[in-house]
Design a protein around this motif. Sequence first.
Motif, PDB file in Angstrom:
ATOM      1  N   ASN A   1     112.929 -91.416  -8.075  1.00 15.11           N
ATOM      2  CA  ASN A   1     113.704 -92.336  -8.900  1.00 15.11           C
ATOM      3  C   ASN A   1     113.250 -92.242 -10.355  1.00 15.11           C
ATOM      4  O   ASN A   1     112.100 -92.541 -10.658  1.00 15.11           O
ATOM      5  CB  ASN A   1     113.515 -93.758  -8.367  1.00 15.11           C
ATOM      6  N   PRO A   2     114.151 -91.863 -11.266  1.00 14.15           N
ATOM      7  CA  PRO A   2     113.752 -91.718 -12.674  1.00 14.15           C
ATOM      8  C   PRO A   2     113.208 -93.002 -13.291  1.00 14.15           C
ATOM      9  O   PRO A   2     112.302 -92.944 -14.122  1.00 14.15           O
ATOM     10  CB  PRO A   2     115.035 -91.277 -13.372  1.00 14.15           C
ATOM     11  N   LEU A   3     113.735 -94.148 -12.900  1.00 15.14           N
ATOM     12  CA  LEU A   3     113.235 -95.406 -13.452  1.00 15.14           C
ATOM     13  C   LEU A   3     111.816 -95.700 -12.981  1.00 15.14           C
ATOM     14  O   LEU A   3     110.964 -96.139 -13.766  1.00 15.14           O
ATOM     15  CB  LEU A   3     114.168 -96.564 -13.102  1.00 15.14           C
ATOM     16  N   ALA A   4     111.553 -95.452 -11.708  1.00 14.59           N
ATOM     17  CA  ALA A   4     110.200 -95.652 -11.179  1.00 14.59           C
ATOM     18  C   ALA A   4     109.228 -94.674 -11.832  1.00 14.59           C
ATOM     19  O   ALA A   4     108.113 -95.046 -12.224  1.00 14.59           O
ATOM     20  CB  ALA A   4     110.188 -95.473  -9.662  1.00 14.59           C
ATOM     21  N   ILE A   5     109.646 -93.425 -11.978  1.00 15.80           N
ATOM     22  CA  ILE A   5     108.792 -92.407 -12.598  1.00 15.80           C
ATOM     23  C   ILE A   5     108.505 -92.784 -14.043  1.00 15.80           C
ATOM     24  O   ILE A   5     107.365 -92.717 -14.504  1.00 15.80           O
ATOM     25  CB  ILE A   5     109.453 -91.017 -12.495  1.00 15.80           C
ATOM     26  N   GLY A   6     109.529 -93.218 -14.771  1.00 16.91           N
ATOM     27  CA  GLY A   6     109.349 -93.631 -16.159  1.00 16.91           C
ATOM     28  C   GLY A   6     108.436 -94.830 -16.295  1.00 16.91           C
ATOM     29  O   GLY A   6     107.599 -94.893 -17.204  1.00 16.91           O
ATOM     30  N   ALA A   7     108.573 -95.796 -15.381  1.00  9.99           N
ATOM     31  CA  ALA A   7     107.718 -96.989 -15.419  1.00  9.99           C
ATOM     32  C   ALA A   7     106.262 -96.623 -15.144  1.00  9.99           C
ATOM     33  O   ALA A   7     105.346 -97.114 -15.826  1.00  9.99           O
ATOM     34  CB  ALA A   7     108.208 -98.023 -14.408  1.00  9.99           C
ATOM     35  N   VAL A   8     106.041 -95.767 -14.164  1.00 15.73           N
ATOM     36  CA  VAL A   8     104.673 -95.340 -13.854  1.00 15.73           C
ATOM     37  C   VAL A   8     104.115 -94.515 -15.005  1.00 15.73           C
ATOM     38  O   VAL A   8     102.952 -94.685 -15.391  1.00 15.73           O
ATOM     39  CB  VAL A   8     104.617 -94.559 -12.521  1.00 15.73           C
ATOM     40  N   TYR A   9     104.933 -93.647 -15.572  1.00 13.18           N
ATOM     41  CA  TYR A   9     104.475 -92.831 -16.702  1.00 13.18           C
ATOM     42  C   TYR A   9     104.090 -93.711 -17.886  1.00 13.18           C
ATOM     43  O   TYR A   9     103.036 -93.514 -18.500  1.00 13.18           O
ATOM     44  CB  TYR A   9     105.557 -91.829 -17.084  1.00 13.18           C
ATOM     45  N   ALA A  10     104.918 -94.705 -18.193  1.00 15.72           N
ATOM     46  CA  ALA A  10     104.603 -95.632 -19.284  1.00 15.72           C
ATOM     47  C   ALA A  10     103.307 -96.386 -18.994  1.00 15.72           C
ATOM     48  O   ALA A  10     102.466 -96.568 -19.890  1.00 15.72           O
ATOM     49  CB  ALA A  10     105.760 -96.609 -19.500  1.00 15.72           C
ATOM     50  N   SER A  11     103.133 -96.808 -17.757  1.00 15.99           N
ATOM     51  CA  SER A  11     101.906 -97.517 -17.374  1.00 15.99           C
ATOM     52  C   SER A  11     100.679 -96.627 -17.501  1.00 15.99           C
ATOM     53  O   SER A  11      99.631 -97.058 -17.983  1.00 15.99           O
ATOM     54  CB  SER A  11     102.005 -98.013 -15.924  1.00 15.99           C
ATOM     55  N   MET A  12     100.810 -95.380 -17.061  1.00 17.92           N
ATOM     56  CA  MET A  12      99.685 -94.461 -17.148  1.00 17.92           C
ATOM     57  C   MET A  12      99.344 -94.134 -18.609  1.00 17.92           C
ATOM     58  O   MET A  12      98.167 -94.027 -18.964  1.00 17.92           O
ATOM     59  CB  MET A  12      99.986 -93.166 -16.382  1.00 17.92           C
ATOM     60  N   ILE A  13     100.355 -93.987 -19.447  1.00 18.26           N
ATOM     61  CA  ILE A  13     100.099 -93.741 -20.868  1.00 18.26           C
ATOM     62  C   ILE A  13      99.404 -94.952 -21.480  1.00 18.26           C
ATOM     63  O   ILE A  13      98.448 -94.809 -22.240  1.00 18.26           O
ATOM     64  CB  ILE A  13     101.395 -93.396 -21.615  1.00 18.26           C
ATOM     65  N   TYR A  14      99.860 -96.148 -21.130  1.00 20.27           N
ATOM     66  CA  TYR A  14      99.212 -97.364 -21.624  1.00 20.27           C
ATOM     67  C   TYR A  14      97.749 -97.411 -21.181  1.00 20.27           C
ATOM     68  O   TYR A  14      96.860 -97.749 -21.941  1.00 20.27           O
ATOM     69  CB  TYR A  14      99.972 -98.595 -21.129  1.00 20.27           C
ATOM     70  N   MET A  15      97.509 -97.033 -19.919  1.00 19.29           N
ATOM     71  CA  MET A  15      96.165 -97.055 -19.361  1.00 19.29           C
ATOM     72  C   MET A  15      95.275 -95.982 -19.975  1.00 19.29           C
ATOM     73  O   MET A  15      94.115 -96.226 -20.267  1.00 19.29           O
ATOM     74  CB  MET A  15      96.245 -96.844 -17.836  1.00 19.29           C
ATOM     75  N   GLY A  16      95.822 -94.780 -20.200  1.00 17.42           N
ATOM     76  CA  GLY A  16      94.963 -93.666 -20.560  1.00 17.42           C
ATOM     77  C   GLY A  16      95.010 -93.171 -21.988  1.00 17.42           C
ATOM     78  O   GLY A  16      94.170 -92.367 -22.386  1.00 17.42           O
ATOM     79  N   SER A  17      95.949 -93.651 -22.781  1.00 15.01           N
ATOM     80  CA  SER A  17      96.094 -93.080 -24.128  1.00 15.01           C
ATOM     81  C   SER A  17      94.879 -93.338 -25.014  1.00 15.01           C
ATOM     82  O   SER A  17      94.528 -92.496 -25.839  1.00 15.01           O
ATOM     83  CB  SER A  17      97.363 -93.606 -24.807  1.00 15.01           C
TER      84      SER A  17
END
Length: 114
Positions: A23-39
Motif C-alpha cells: 500500500n503506497p500510503l502505508a509505505i509513505g507513512a512508514v517512510y516518513a516515520s523512519m526519516i523522522y526517527m533517523g534523519s
Amino acid sequence: MKNYIIECIGTFFLTLTYALTGNPLAIGAVYASMIYMGSGVSGGHFNPATTIAVWVQKRLNFREAGFYVLFQFLGAAFASLVYHLLYGKTRVFFLSPDMRINIFKPLLIEGLFT
C-alpha cells in the motif's frame, strides 16, 4: 556505528511494510516515520540510491557510503527473512515492476524523483 544501525532498522521497516501491504500510503507513512526517527542520526537515507546520491555530492566518503549500503541490504534481507517466516512458501515477495507496463515509464519516474 549507530548511523549504520539506524539505516538497517529504517530499511527493515520500509521493506517489511512494502512486502506486507504494498500500500503506497502505508509505505509513505512508514517512510516518513523512519526519516523522522533517523534523519538526525544517519541522515535517513534507507535506500542505496539515496546513499549513492549523497556520496556523489561528497557528503559521505566512499567507506561510509559502502557501510550505509551494506547495512541497508542487511535490513532489507532481514525484512525478507521475517516475511518468509510469517508466510513461508505460501506467498512469494518479488520486487519487480508489472510486466504489462512499458519499462521506460517507471525508469523515467524513478530517475526524476531520485
